[in-house]
Design an enzyme around this catalytic site. Structure first.
Site, PDB file in Angstrom:
ATOM      1  N   GLU A 167      30.224 -43.051  48.718  1.00 41.98           N
ATOM      2  CA  GLU A 167      31.356 -43.978  48.643  1.00 41.98           C
ATOM      3  C   GLU A 167      30.827 -45.373  48.933  1.00 41.98           C
ATOM      4  O   GLU A 167      30.256 -45.618  50.001  1.00 41.98           O
ATOM      5  CB  GLU A 167      32.446 -43.604  49.650  1.00 41.98           C
ATOM      6  CG  GLU A 167      33.282 -42.417  49.189  1.00 41.98           C
ATOM      7  CD  GLU A 167      34.501 -42.123  50.086  1.00 41.98           C
ATOM      8  OE1 GLU A 167      35.232 -41.187  49.766  1.00 41.98           O
ATOM      9  OE2 GLU A 167      34.685 -42.825  51.094  1.00 41.98           O
ATOM     10  N   ASP A 227      41.138 -51.064  57.633  1.00 42.46           N
ATOM     11  CA  ASP A 227      39.863 -50.826  58.289  1.00 42.46           C
ATOM     12  C   ASP A 227      39.829 -51.360  59.709  1.00 42.46           C
ATOM     13  O   ASP A 227      40.425 -52.394  60.006  1.00 42.46           O
ATOM     14  CB  ASP A 227      38.734 -51.467  57.470  1.00 42.46           C
ATOM     15  CG  ASP A 227      38.433 -50.661  56.222  1.00 42.46           C
ATOM     16  OD1 ASP A 227      38.063 -49.481  56.372  1.00 42.46           O
ATOM     17  OD2 ASP A 227      38.593 -51.193  55.117  1.00 42.46           O
ATOM     18  N   TYR A 282      41.206 -37.446  49.641  1.00 41.95           N
ATOM     19  CA  TYR A 282      40.588 -37.872  50.891  1.00 41.95           C
ATOM     20  C   TYR A 282      41.675 -37.791  51.965  1.00 41.95           C
ATOM     21  O   TYR A 282      42.629 -38.562  51.953  1.00 41.95           O
ATOM     22  CB  TYR A 282      40.100 -39.308  50.689  1.00 41.95           C
ATOM     23  CG  TYR A 282      39.342 -39.950  51.840  1.00 41.95           C
ATOM     24  CD1 TYR A 282      39.468 -39.526  53.158  1.00 41.95           C
ATOM     25  CD2 TYR A 282      38.491 -41.007  51.584  1.00 41.95           C
ATOM     26  CE1 TYR A 282      38.774 -40.141  54.178  1.00 41.95           C
ATOM     27  CE2 TYR A 282      37.788 -41.638  52.615  1.00 41.95           C
ATOM     28  CZ  TYR A 282      37.940 -41.190  53.908  1.00 41.95           C
ATOM     29  OH  TYR A 282      37.264 -41.812  54.922  1.00 41.95           O
TER      30      TYR A 282
END
Lengths: 399, 265
Positions: B49, B60, B175
């Protein structure tokens, strides 16, 4: 325009708006949308909100004919909607009060907020104190230094202020950090967004709570002048005060709607925050809208003398109103806004917020080219006590 | 065509689970990224990734934010990231590469250009963090037409209806974000993950990767026992921060190798 019913069920205003968030926030936004769609139709909730606006915020705010300013400009009459007279000194409390009530109905005990200049942070801390909720305000570390008195105000009101050190250390980074908090504490936390941006339902919800401004105007203007004004002007950063004033007027096509953006050092300088005038559509902070960005899609730093307009995005409904031609968007430089600020201080005894001074500045320009029987209504969104240091510094004075 | 399905088929035949490291392209610089990618493969990575740096990485935590800031400081754009994949492909035709990033750089490039360039560079999957399924059908269809998988996220708050929606659009793998929070947050709750995987499998017929909060071989092994793939990001980015551009590839290769060994033990 016969009727206006945007956004659609998924939060779109034409191609703008929507829900552009990571999966971790989808459930929380669904829950908020479901709850808010119910509450906005609930007479008991509406009555509770209106009671608080009347008895705690101090509404309705008056409209005022700025006769000496009008005389100085020569031309159209300039009238002011006095949002500066609200509790905490700006329109921001309309929205934080509304969202705090939604939070209470959802059983959330902790509220978080982002703030740039500190006005939305103060308004959030205020309603948190009013309802005994924990309050955490995220603020860029640059802004914490620039806006020290507001930081202290928030602390007096019992809020914790968290300086944000990432990115450009300003409003957009505070918003990123508040989103990160929300993702992490989504079960007990309500995120009070301070403007008509973010993922659906925020742009709609913040607009609805601020629309009290436009609804009052619809009644007040005919009482004051026997008709509606020729144009309504409001400053636009994220655009919440403008959206609140514009929304009830969207279907009243005889009334021009004019949003005034922060032209900073001038559009040609590149140092400004005039997103609708000079930006391009993209996706940031949960919605598709106009953004200040470089050719690679990175968000660029903006500049305005007014911290409340210093934001690289804008509410998606404004993007739609621009493209559809229903509203027009212009910009005013730092210098022009400062001139208007001083004019209003000396001619009317009103110290306006630097944000609102942008709208006053454009009204002064327009008025000169119009006749005395025409009327411009400026949404004076806030008072300028918070800007004493900025204005003094600009005049070479240290307080 | 995407290399992802074949990769998972091969792993399944071998009775192994996929190890998917994440690094941000251009961190610490673009030359190092190529070397790091090859070292990750040599250490036992099955899919890479590759983060596309963005100025406002809302999902994030601080570690990956810093990686993004370093990459942007040296000017790494989405075009550069695609160029990096092209260079990587000169020596590696086998390892799938998934671009992971935010919507705006893709919007600024335009869907047509992005999809075309990604296909020509040899990209196998695209994960746009802030494109949930309802806002990304258009891009997903264009990607699929060029043989590129759309990778979607699921989270602890996703309900069954949501899993079904994601299942309809997802290809390659999904995911599962194992934590409420941002990347690099606290440690993972293995029981919670263990309870979610069967629920997801009921709605999703592609392999399930699990990420967020996996920091060592032992946890990777435990996740590998219940999911199809293990994603490790912040821990690797921390290793880059502790390295120099000269030592980063070797250190990341060694770290991935140790995790691979723990998973296969």
């Amino acid at each position: 325009m016969q009727m206006y019913d945007l956004p659609d069920r998924k939060g779109h205003f034409g191609p703008y708006g929507g829900v552009f968030v990571a999966e971790t926030l989808v459930h929380a936004l669904d829950e908020l949308r479901t709850q808010y769609e119910r509450l906005r139709e609930d007479p008991a909730f509406i009555a509770e909100f209106e009671y608080e606006l009347r008895h705690y915020v101090g509404r309705p705010s008056p409209v005022y004919h700025a006769r000496r300013l009008t005389e100085k400009c020569g031309g159209a009459q300039i009238w002011l909607k006095r949002e500066d007279l609200n509790h905490t000194g700006a329109h921001k409390i309309n929205n934080t009060m509304g969202q705090a009530l939604v939070a209470r109905h959802m059983g959330k005990k902790r509220i978080i907020a982002e703030t740039g200049a500190g006005q939305h942070g103060v308004a959030s801390a205020t309603v948190a104190a009013r309802y005994g909720m924990e309050c955490v305000v995220y603020m860029g570390s640059e802004d914490v230094v620039r806006q020290a008195p507001n930081v202290y105000r928030m602390k007096l009101l019992g809020a914790s202020v968290v300086p944000v050190e990432s990115g450009s250390r300003t409003l957009k980074d505070a918003l990123n950090e508040a989103m990160r908090d929300w993702v992490t504490n989504v079960e007990d936390t309500f995120y009070i967004i301070g403007t008509v941006a973010g993922p659906h339902p925020y742009p709609m919800m913040v607009r609805d709570f601020n629309a009290v401004v436009g609804r009052e105007l619809l009644q007040q203007m005919p009482e004051a002048i026997g008709r509606q004004p020729d144009a309504i002007l409001a400053c636009v950063g994220g655009g919440s005060n403008a959206m609140g004033a514009f929304y009830p007027y969207i279907t009243q096509e005889s009334v021009k709607l004019i949003g005034v953006e922060a032209g900073g050092f001038g559009l040609a300088s590149g140092k400004h925050a005039a997103t609708l005038c000079a930006g391009r559509p993209g996706v940031l902070h949960g919605n598709r809208t106009y953004l200040m960005q470089d050719e690679n899609g990175q968000i660029v730093e903006t500049h305005s003398i007014s911290a409340g307009l210093d934001y690289p995005g804008v509410g998606p409904e404004h993007a739609w109103l621009k493209d559809s031609g229903r509203a027009q968007y212009v910009s005013v430089t730092d210098e022009e806004a400062l001139e208007a600020f001083h004019a209003l201080c000396r001619l009317e005894g009103i110290i306006p917020a630097l944000e609102s001074s942008h709208a006053v500045a454009h009204a002064m320009k327009l008025a000169r080219e119009m006749s005395a029987d025409q009327v411009l209504l400026v949404n004076l969104s806030g008072r300028g006590d918070k800007d004493m240091n900025t204005v003094a510094k600009h005049s070479g004075i240290t307080l | 065509m995407s290399r992802i399905p074949d990769t998972f088929a091969r792993l399944k035949a071998d009775g192994r689970k996929a190890l998917i490291p994440f690094v941000t392209a251009g961190d610490p610089d673009r030359e190092s990224t190529i070397a790091i990618m090859h070292a990750l493969v040599a250490g036992g990575a099955d899919v890479i990734e590759l983060g596309v740096p963005f100025s406002d990485p809302m999902a994030d935590g601080p570690t990956i934010q810093r990686a993004s800031e370093r990459a942007l400081r040296n000017g790494t754009s989405l075009r550069d990231v695609l160029a990096l994949v092209r260079t990587f492909r000169e020596q590696d035709q086998r390892t799938p590469v998934v671009l992971m990033g935010y919507a705006n750089p893709v919007e600024a490039m335009g869907y047509d250009t992005f999809v075309d360039e990604a296909a020509r560079a040899g990209v196998d999957g695209v994960l746009v963090v802030d494109y949930p399924p309802e806002e990304s059908a258009d891009l997903t269809h264009r990607l699929r037409a060029r043989g590129i998988d759309s990778i979607f996220l699921l989270s602890p708050t996703s309900d069954d209806a949501r899993m079904a929606d994601v299942g309809k659009l997802a290809s390659g793998y999904v995911y599962y974000v194992s934590l409420k929070g941002v990347t690099g947050a606290a440690h993972i709750d293995l029981d919670e993950v263990g309870a979610m995987i069967p629920r997801i499998r009921a709605h999703v017929d592609v392999p399930i990767g699990v990420g967020f909060g996996i920091r060592d071989g032992e946890t990777a092994r435990a996740i590998g026992a219940i999911a199809d793939a293990v994603v490790i990001g912040s821990r690797l980015v921390q290793e880059i921060e502790a390295s120099t551009p000269e030592t980063a590839a070797a250190r990341l290769g060694a770290l991935v190798e140790s995790i691979r060994k723990a998973m296969d033990a």
